[in-house]
Scaffold this motif. Sequence first.
Motif, PDB file in Angstrom:
ATOM      1  N   VAL A   1       0.840  -1.199   0.000  1.00 50.72           N
ATOM      2  CA  VAL A   1       0.000   0.000   0.000  1.00 50.72           C
ATOM      3  C   VAL A   1       0.877   1.253   0.000  1.00 50.72           C
ATOM      4  CG1 VAL A   1      -1.656   1.369   1.351  1.00 50.72           C
ATOM      5  CG2 VAL A   1      -2.032  -1.086   1.028  1.00 50.72           C
ATOM      6  N   LEU A   2       1.903   1.270   0.822  1.00 45.58           N
ATOM      7  CA  LEU A   2       2.796   2.435   0.862  1.00 45.58           C
ATOM      8  C   LEU A   2       3.539   2.607  -0.458  1.00 45.58           C
ATOM      9  CD1 LEU A   2       4.226   2.159   4.474  1.00 45.58           C
ATOM     10  CD2 LEU A   2       2.675   3.910   3.606  1.00 45.58           C
ATOM     11  N   ARG A   3       4.018   1.528  -1.021  1.00 43.12           N
ATOM     12  CA  ARG A   3       4.795   1.600  -2.267  1.00 43.12           C
ATOM     13  C   ARG A   3       3.983   2.214  -3.400  1.00 43.12           C
ATOM     14  NH1 ARG A   3       6.507  -3.452  -2.527  1.00 43.12           N
ATOM     15  NH2 ARG A   3       8.236  -2.929  -1.179  1.00 43.12           N
ATOM     16  N   ARG A   4       2.721   1.856  -3.516  1.00 42.25           N
ATOM     17  CA  ARG A   4       1.925   2.366  -4.632  1.00 42.25           C
ATOM     18  C   ARG A   4       1.549   3.844  -4.479  1.00 42.25           C
ATOM     19  NH1 ARG A   4      -2.927  -1.027  -2.780  1.00 42.25           N
ATOM     20  NH2 ARG A   4      -4.246   0.543  -1.776  1.00 42.25           N
ATOM     21  N   GLN A   5       1.791   4.433  -3.299  1.00 36.53           N
ATOM     22  CA  GLN A   5       1.491   5.851  -3.098  1.00 36.53           C
ATOM     23  C   GLN A   5       2.520   6.732  -3.795  1.00 36.53           C
ATOM     24  OE1 GLN A   5      -1.518   6.350  -1.706  1.00 36.53           O
ATOM     25  NE2 GLN A   5      -1.450   4.113  -1.506  1.00 36.53           N
ATOM     26  N   GLY A   6       3.698   6.197  -4.032  1.00 38.17           N
ATOM     27  CA  GLY A   6       4.763   6.984  -4.661  1.00 38.17           C
ATOM     28  C   GLY A   6       5.404   7.949  -3.684  1.00 38.17           C
ATOM     29  N   GLY A   7       6.392   8.680  -4.155  1.00 40.71           N
ATOM     30  CA  GLY A   7       7.058   9.708  -3.367  1.00 40.71           C
ATOM     31  C   GLY A   7       7.604   9.214  -2.047  1.00 40.71           C
ATOM     32  N   ASP A   8       7.441  10.054  -1.027  1.00 38.33           N
ATOM     33  CA  ASP A   8       7.984   9.740   0.296  1.00 38.33           C
ATOM     34  C   ASP A   8       7.380   8.473   0.891  1.00 38.33           C
ATOM     35  OD1 ASP A   8       9.620  11.963   0.197  1.00 38.33           O
ATOM     36  OD2 ASP A   8       8.302  13.211   1.442  1.00 38.33           O
ATOM     37  N   LEU A   9       6.089   8.240   0.638  1.00 29.82           N
ATOM     38  CA  LEU A   9       5.457   7.049   1.213  1.00 29.82           C
ATOM     39  C   LEU A   9       6.021   5.771   0.598  1.00 29.82           C
ATOM     40  CD1 LEU A   9       1.736   8.057   1.783  1.00 29.82           C
ATOM     41  CD2 LEU A   9       3.670   8.148   3.349  1.00 29.82           C
ATOM     42  N   ALA A  10       6.358   5.805  -0.672  1.00 32.81           N
ATOM     43  CA  ALA A  10       7.001   4.643  -1.293  1.00 32.81           C
ATOM     44  C   ALA A  10       8.338   4.380  -0.615  1.00 32.81           C
ATOM     45  CB  ALA A  10       7.182   4.861  -2.787  1.00 32.81           C
ATOM     46  N   PHE A  11       9.041   5.426  -0.272  1.00 31.73           N
ATOM     47  CA  PHE A  11      10.314   5.286   0.433  1.00 31.73           C
ATOM     48  C   PHE A  11      10.093   4.676   1.820  1.00 31.73           C
ATOM     49  CE2 PHE A  11      13.792   7.053   3.059  1.00 31.73           C
ATOM     50  CZ  PHE A  11      14.859   6.426   2.416  1.00 31.73           C
TER      51      PHE A  11
END
Length: 191
Positions: free
Chosen positions: A170-180
């Motif tokens: 779920v975090l990865r697909r958000q992109g940007g800082d959340l993907a990190f």
Amino acid sequence: MDDGIRVGLLLVATPQLDDPNFRRTVVLVVEHDSDGGTLGVVLNRPTEIPVDRVLPPWAELATGPPVLFQGGPVALDNALALARLPGDDEPLGWRALDGDSEVARVGLVDLDAPPALLAPELLQLRVFAGYAGWTEGQLLAEIQDGAWYLVPAEAGDVFAADPDRLWQEVLRRQGGDLAFVSTYPDDPTLN
């Protein structure tokens, strides 16, 4: 006042949230009233208890893994189920969560209804023991304190085949800082 919290959104625990009940959890908001409170279910805490041990009539309809999920720390002796349906019909024994979100065809199942009533309509079903609950303003305060990310849900999140990877996915697909953030180690002291 619009607090941004909506039925059908996900609460994703930030790495700072170390409460053992919610560490690295993904919670689907299933009820929210900004003047009342919020109710959700943890999507990524499968137990080892087979559904047929607790709710035998529903066991054949449970999406894999066909086990009970711990929906949260409140009312662990009560079960609730979420199911996804095709089409626009709303059969008896099923109530849609939210008509405008990605989880529009996901709803709560009346576990007292005969399973045969819903079986022909179900695409997926998952059973949860307990739920997560917040009183008025409590969840908003936790979000503002940095305990939760509030992100869009996808219908597949509720029925993830590998719930242990849901937090990262779920975090990865958000992109940007959340993907990190999705790469944040389980124990940063070992890094």
